[in-house]
Design an enzyme around this catalytic site. Structure first.
Site, PDB file in Angstrom:
ATOM      1  N   GLU A  19     -11.571  10.949   6.047  1.00 23.17           N
ATOM      2  CA  GLU A  19     -10.134  10.954   5.954  1.00 23.17           C
ATOM      3  C   GLU A  19      -9.496  12.189   5.372  1.00 23.17           C
ATOM      4  OE1 GLU A  19      -8.426   8.140   3.011  1.00 23.17           O
ATOM      5  OE2 GLU A  19      -9.743   6.501   3.619  1.00 23.17           O
ATOM      6  N   TRP A  69       0.742  -1.051   0.011  1.00 23.95           N
ATOM      7  CA  TRP A  69       0.039  -0.023  -0.104  1.00 23.95           C
ATOM      8  C   TRP A  69       0.991   1.129   0.042  1.00 23.95           C
ATOM      9  CZ3 TRP A  69      -4.688  -1.808  -0.891  1.00 23.95           C
ATOM     10  CH2 TRP A  69      -5.744  -0.849  -1.120  1.00 23.95           C
ATOM     11  N   ASP A  70       0.225   2.468  -0.197  1.00 25.31           N
ATOM     12  CA  ASP A  70       1.132   3.551   0.015  1.00 25.31           C
ATOM     13  C   ASP A  70       1.900   3.953   1.229  1.00 25.31           C
ATOM     14  OD1 ASP A  70      -1.136   4.478   1.096  1.00 25.31           O
ATOM     15  OD2 ASP A  70      -1.479   6.101  -0.374  1.00 25.31           O
ATOM     16  N   GLU A  82     -13.576   3.875  -0.878  1.00 26.46           N
ATOM     17  CA  GLU A  82     -13.235   4.686  -1.946  1.00 26.46           C
ATOM     18  C   GLU A  82     -13.698   4.188  -3.244  1.00 26.46           C
ATOM     19  OE1 GLU A  82      -9.732   7.565  -0.174  1.00 26.46           O
ATOM     20  OE2 GLU A  82      -9.258   6.140  -1.664  1.00 26.46           O
TER      21      GLU A  82
END
Length: 885
Positions: free
Chosen positions: A560, A196-197, A463
């Site tokens: 978020e 993931w980032d 998302e």
């Protein structure tokens, strides 16, 4: 609570026979412990713990280094590409001939495996999030050999993608900067385990939860849940008790169930009958109206009261068994109503009828290797959540449904949970096998978790509505129809349908961000899920000036938002070597999984601060780490305070913000990320700031068109009369240039309102020789008794332009006071962002990263394990903004 209850209830049918000749009660035997573990070609053989995974087994046997060390995520890719087998021999702990049914139960298998007992395949698994029960009655012997043959998750996901030939399901692979694996959307596994980032790629294999043998006659309890409800018109609390059984008797099983809640003067008895097959009993227990029910409240709003409850099953053949559990009472509503003077709808939560401003963050898995997530680690991180005045966390949809203990602790601490289902930032297939696996997963997880009062919302995904609306994956317009259909099939016709059938006690939304009811009207997919007039929003902007509040969306709910920073040097030091200790080293570039992330941090910091410069590379690295933490803390402070002050007003149709969950709470490894807690639980500067910007009473200052405004923000349950104290300091002097006390400030309960307004030019004129560059404004609120807000401040210019700031002589003396340590700080000048760091010593301060305007300040250190004062003195470093120039 729920886990203990399940263990007690295993014997609900066929408890120890009270009558002679009655069949024996159920038997259980865990297979946890040491197993044999081998790779595909037999070249690596070792012992491995269950629960556990291949990586941690290899690490414990000394066959690999710490997977988090330096570049080991790439060096150890071979582990995930191989196919591993767990095996062991076990003796049946009971005479198998006495039982009508014997099951092999896996609470969690990660992920794709073939299960064999005595060389007979008894089942297969393909979903990390499901519970599997296999009938082994006909194959179990006195001595048994069990094998769990895993297939590489990477290989399986690639094969599933290849076989889905009708159309592609994007994305194929993560961005190269993430150094991850492809096709994670084709496997029901922790999505971030393919990278993931903010995290590494470690697609684990293993038996990650308990595995056991269960044997029983007549019937066996599988799920037991408690769900409260309140009927306003009757002013009546009730409790729905649902029990799901596997009934192996050929005839119906008849019995009596008595429920007793002594403190609520409630006792009721029911006749029950279970039909052969899967039996389900639903009982509605009405709570005695003369008893006063104390409700469960979120942290900061009341107690987390639970009631001891005994459930007695008197089944056929003289069985009697008593169960003990905790019953909690609370209601939750997601309110989406029209707002006068504004288009759109509200989006806020009412708990027990009270609107609650949601304050908190987003939770990601606490480790790439779930068997390393101990109960102590969960307690530490979750306690740090409430210690920072948070009342909620969002369990994000790219990780795992957390372990039972996580939700138990949240119940006890009053942390509300927004629970995503495990789908994130991708489109997903909807073939029959995939949907069947998802349906089993969702059914299991809702049954497992719905007794927890902490969970206030189910959300279908992270998302994915936005991904379709924004066409993240560049799908040609003519092909979009099939993806829209898949979306509705998965999140509406399957997941939503199951949630509504299984749990009517809390709301469900299909995605985050979403427009809520407005998305539903648009066929479940809004053209703009980021519309500030509906639902929740996610917002990220690393280039605009984060001190400028006008760049932030005046949303109904901010679920978020965030900025990155680097973790402290002491955290990085454990997984790096000397040549890595520079901001531009290969290690620093490798650890950054967000494209241009390291540059973005320096860009944002450079807008308001001078960037560090030093000829000593290690000092430069440490100073840069410090400045990224200052920047992150200051940016999220500005954004969160904007959301908190927007809760009671509508401006140009926007506002009534009722939630702020910044991204993200915790870290999965030692790397730059959006987290406020480092891997291991150490508080970053942001977490200390959160303690202030989430305080129940807070003054918030901001500028608009040359005018300084101060808002009062209150989460309190009653109106209060306060005094606002405003001071102006010159950077060059510790004595305030001027002070104003505004008395008689009334702040309504649960609201935000302007309480002070003055043009900056008037303020500067009033305060002697002040200019924007030479002075700073500080303020706090004070009420009767102990009621006082944290101090706050408003910078009138960037600190890189500040005039009069000088390098202070900072010192600290430490003394022990019981289990705590007092740090008496002294400074010779006003000092911004004072940072106390005690390296690897576990614990936290009561305040840190503060603006010090007085010569002396006492800071308390709370150690998380016993420590000697000499170790604190030796480890302490003090840094402030002027120390890095």
């Amino acid at each position: 609570m729920l886990r203990r209850l399940l263990l007690l209830l295993l014997a609900a049918c066929g408890g120890r026979g009270a009558l002679s000749g009655s069949p024996p009660g159920p038997a259980g035997h865990s297979l946890r412990g040491s197993w044999r573990l081998g790779n595909g070609d037999g070249s690596v053989v070792l012992s491995g713990d269950v629960p556990g995974c291949v990586h941690t087994a290899l690490l414990r046997q000394g066959l690999i280094q710490d997977p988090y060390y330096r570049f080991n995520d790439l060096a150890y890719r071979w582990i995930s590409l191989d196919n591993w087998t767990y095996s062991r021999t076990f003796k049946a702990p009971f005479d198998v001939s006495k039982w009508q049914k014997v099951n092999l139960v896996f609470e969690g298998v990660d992920t794709v495996a073939q299960i064999l007992i005595n060389n007979v395949t008894v089942g297969r698994t393909d979903n990390m999030f499901n519970r599997y029960s296999f009938d082994i009655t006909s194959v179990i012997k006195e001595v048994n050999f069990i094998e769990v043959r895993f297939l590489s998750a990477i290989s399986y996901a690639a094969e599933q993608s290849r076989s889905h030939s009708a159309y592609s399901v994007p994305p194929q692979c993560p961005p190269p900067v993430q150094k991850g694996e492809c096709h994670v959307n084709f496997i029901r596994k922790e999505q971030c385990s393919f990278s993931w980032d903010w995290g590494p790629s470690f697609p684990t294999q293993g038996i990650w939860k308990d595995v056991r043998i269960e044997a029983y006659n007549l019937c066996h309890l599988i799920y037991f849940t408690l769900t409260p409800s309140y009927v306003k018109s009757a002013q009546q609390w009730s409790l729905e008790i649902e029990s799901v059984f596997d009934v192996v008797s050929s005839k119906p099983v008849v019995g009596l169930v008595t429920v007793n809640i002594p403190k609520l003067q409630t006792q009721q008895t029911y006749t029950t009958e279970l039909s052969p097959g899967e039996g389900r009993i639903v009982l509605l227990v009405n709570i005695n109206k003369s008893a006063t029910v104390q409700t469960w409240w979120p942290s900061g709003h009341g107690n987390q009261t639970g009631y001891d409850m005994t459930t007695t099953f008197n089944m056929g053949a003289g069985y009697k068994i008593e169960k003990f559990s905790k019953a909690y009472f609370r209601t939750v509503e997601l309110v989406e109503d029209p707002i006068p003077g504004s288009p759109g709808l509200s989006f806020y939560f009412r708990i027990n009828g009270l609107p609650i401003f949601i304050k908190g963050s987003n939770w990601i898995p606490a480790d790439s290797f779930q068997d390393r997530v101990s109960s102590d680690m969960l307690k530490l991180i979750l306690q740090s959540t409430v210690d920072a005045n948070m009342n909620a966390l969002r369990v994000w949809g790219g990780g795992v449904y957390e372990q039972d203990e996580f939700y138990d602790i949240c119940d006890e601490l009053g942390i509300m949970i927004w629970q995503d289902f495990m789908f994130a930032c991708a489109l997903y297939p909807t073939d029959q096998n995939y949907l069947e696996s998802v349906r089993a997963e969702v059914t299991h997880q809702v049954k497992r978790l719905k007794s927890h009062p902490c969970i206030i919302l189910w959300s279908g995904n992270n998302e994915n509505e936005a991904a379709i609306a924004g066409n993240w994956f560049s799908i040609p317009h003519v092909e979009m129809k099939v993806y829209l259909k898949d979306y509705v099939t998965l999140y509406v016709k399957n997941i939503r349908e199951i949630v509504l059938a299984e749990d009517k006690s809390r709301p469900y939304i299909t995605s985050s961000p979403t427009n809520g009811k407005e998305s539903v009207k648009k066929g479940w997919l809004s053209p703009n899920p980021y519309d500030t007039h509906y639902g929740d929003t996610h917002f990220y902007d690393y280039l605009s000036d984060c001190w400028n509040w006008t760049v932030y969306p005046k949303t109904r709910f901010a679920s978020e938002y965030g900025f990155q920073s680097w973790p402290s040097f002491s955290t990085l030091e454990k997984v790096s070597s000397t040549e890595d200790w520079s901001y531009t080293s290969n290690f620093s570039l490798h650890r950054q999984h967000h494209a241009a992330g390291n540059d973005q941090m320096l860009h944002q910091a450079g807008l308001h601060f001078k960037l560090p410069w030093n000829t000593d590379p290690l000092k430069l690295f440490k100073d840069t780490i410090y400045l990224t933490q200052v920047m992150q803390a200051q940016c999220i402070k500005a954004e969160t305070e904007f959301y908190r002050r927007s809760q009671s007003e509508i401006i140009n149709g926007e506002g009534r913000t009722m939630g702020s969950l910044y991204w993200q709470l915790n870290d999965i490894w030692q790397a730059p990320s959006w987290a406020s807690l480092e891997y291991g639980g150490k508080w970053k500067m942001l977490h200390y700031f959160a303690q202030h910007f989430f305080a129940p009473l807070l003054p918030v200052g901001y500028e608009d068109d040359g005018v300084l405004y101060i808002y009062g923000v209150s989460d309190l349950h009653s109106d209060c009369e306060l005094t606002l104290q405003v001071s102006v300091h010159q950077w060059s002097s510790m004595k305030p240039v001027c002070t104003l006390a505004k008395e008689g400030v009334t702040l309504k309960a649960g609201s935000a309102a302007p309480i002070y307004k003055e043009p900056i030019n008037d303020l500067l004129k009033r305060c002697g020789n002040c200019t924007r560059q030479s002075c700073v404004v500080t303020f706090y609120l004070m009420g009767k008794g102990e009621l006082r807000s944290p101090g706050n401040y408003h910078f009138l210019s960037s600190l890189k332009d500040a005039v009069g700031l000088e390098k202070a002589q900072l010192s600290a003396t430490i003394s022990q006071q019981g289990d705590l340590y007092a740090f008496v700080l002294q400074t010779t000048a006003i000092t911004p962002f004072v940072w106390l760091d005690v390296g690897n010593i576990p614990g936290r301060f009561n305040d840190n990263g503060f603006l010090m305007t007085e010569k002396r300040k006492v800071v308390v250190f709370y150690p998380w394990e016993p420590i000697r004062i000499e170790e604190l003195e030796k480890s302490l470093s003090l840094t402030s903004l002027m120390d890095i120039y």
